[in-house]
Design an enzyme around this catalytic site. Structure first.
Site, PDB file in Angstrom:
ATOM      1  N   PRO A  31      15.436  26.521  14.749  1.00 51.31           N
ATOM      2  CG  PRO A  31      14.333  26.111  16.768  1.00 51.31           C
ATOM      3  CD  PRO A  31      14.184  26.767  15.453  1.00 51.31           C
ATOM      4  CD  GLU A  32      18.319  23.253  10.349  1.00 50.10           C
ATOM      5  OE1 GLU A  32      19.209  22.465  10.028  1.00 50.10           O
ATOM      6  OE2 GLU A  32      17.800  24.046   9.553  1.00 50.10           O
ATOM      7  CG  HIS A  49       4.238  34.894  20.852  1.00 47.25           C
ATOM      8  ND1 HIS A  49       2.921  34.938  20.460  1.00 47.25           N
ATOM      9  CD2 HIS A  49       4.873  35.822  20.100  1.00 47.25           C
ATOM     10  CE1 HIS A  49       2.778  35.832  19.499  1.00 47.25           C
ATOM     11  NE2 HIS A  49       3.950  36.381  19.260  1.00 47.25           N
ATOM     12  NE  ARG A 109       6.712  30.967  12.959  1.00 48.11           N
ATOM     13  CZ  ARG A 109       7.644  31.161  12.035  1.00 48.11           C
ATOM     14  NH1 ARG A 109       7.428  30.763  10.801  1.00 48.11           N
ATOM     15  NH2 ARG A 109       8.775  31.742  12.336  1.00 48.11           N
TER      16      ARG A 109
END
Length: 290
Positions: free
Chosen positions: A2-3, A95, A119
């Site tokens: 994601p940017e 997650h 992560r």
DNA sequence: CTTCGATCCTGGTAGC
DNA sequence: TGCTACCAGGATCGAA
């Protein structure tokens, strides 16, 4: 990853689906997801309960949700974070890190907000705003520069900062205190469009070159936003930036060995700062070593 | 002050 | 098949 465009799509989705709702209960399922909330997960959960959420704001890759008393929930997606609006009876994601339930959810299928992050580079935290800031900018991100799509972004100041720096152009693009929202993908894309090598010293950039570079950063971000922004009006705020839709439009990133769309030369990938730089060796000539 | 490298994390994949 | 090594990379921290 994601940017800015991906985070903006998330912000719009949140505005559509959770603005104005009152939080009933927060469940923290992984402590690392709230590690930037120094008072801990229990405090985070207790502090949010009962608050009504306002309209989400964004700066660069950060987004925050103002609460009612000068505090905001700050979110960063890191590399793999997602904010999902899911029916309460949907099975937990593998997650799932944080769950936020709302007062207005009466049936099990009514929606809740979930923070999912494989992560765990991302996270949520609660912070006071910079005093008098009209958008309620959380104090801990006061050092993050405005992003290129912010109307208040100062192109001339950015150019002057580049001229003062003794660094290279890609490092500068990724330096969130100079310009925010640009990550490895859009940096490589904007440099390809600008025919600039990633190791070009910023001090050598002329004002027109800086303008051109900023223009290409904005172009590539707007293009991504146009594609990604079309799908958020479904039930799910489902954006993690992988976004299998936009990567076909990329010209450099992830295109190692494929022909450059301008000149046909094979795109190269070089190790760079523990990651990779993708570029056309013909269109983007390396700077002369001094 | 600026610059720069190491570090955090985990799932997928390449290689043996 | 099963193991290891490596890769993705944003932000922070500390060293120089």
């Amino acid at each position: 990853m994601p940017e800015l465009p991906e985070v903006e799509v998330v912000r719009r989705g949140l505005e559509r689906w959770i603005s104005g709702r009152r939080i009933r209960e927060v469940e923290v399922l992984h402590p690392r997801a709230v590690r930037r909330h120094l008072a801990g997960g229990e405090d985070f959960a207790a502090a949010l309960a009962g608050h009504r959420v306002g309209v989400p704001h964004r700066r660069g890759k950060y987004l925050w949700i103002p609460l009612t008393d000068g505090l905001s929930v700050l979110a960063h997606l890191g590399m793999s974070g997602q904010l999902l609006v899911q029916p309460g009876d949907a099975p937990d994601e593998r997650h799932l890190r944080v769950r936020i339930r709302f007062e207005d959810a009466v049936s099990p299928s009514d929606t809740e907000l979930r923070f999912v992050d494989q992560r765990t580079f991302g996270g949520l935290s609660l912070h006071p705003s910079v005093p008098l800031d009209p958008d309620g900018l959380p104090d801990v991100i006061a050092h993050i520069a405005r992003d290129p799509l912010d109307p208040a972004f100062d192109d001339e100041a950015f150019h002057q900062a580049l001229r003062r720096r003794r660094t290279t152009v890609k490092r500068a693009l990724l330096d969130q205190s100079l310009v925010s929202g640009v990550g490895n993908i859009y940096a490589d894309e904007a440099l390809w469009r600008s025919r600039l090598h990633y190791e070009r010293p910023t001090a050598t950039l002329t004002r027109p070159r800086t303008s051109e570079l900023l223009g290409h950063v904005r172009e590539v971000m707007r293009a991504a936003l146009d594609v990604g922004g079309t799908s958020f009006d479904s039930l799910y705020v489902n954006v993690n930036g992988e976004s299998g839709y936009f990567d076909r439009a990329l010209d450099a990133y992830g295109r190692e060995g494929e022909p450059c769309a301008r000149c046909g030369t094979a795109i190269r990938r070089n190790p760079w700062m523990n990651r990779s730089s993708h570029y056309c060796p013909r269109c983007q000539r390396p700077p002369r070593l001094t």
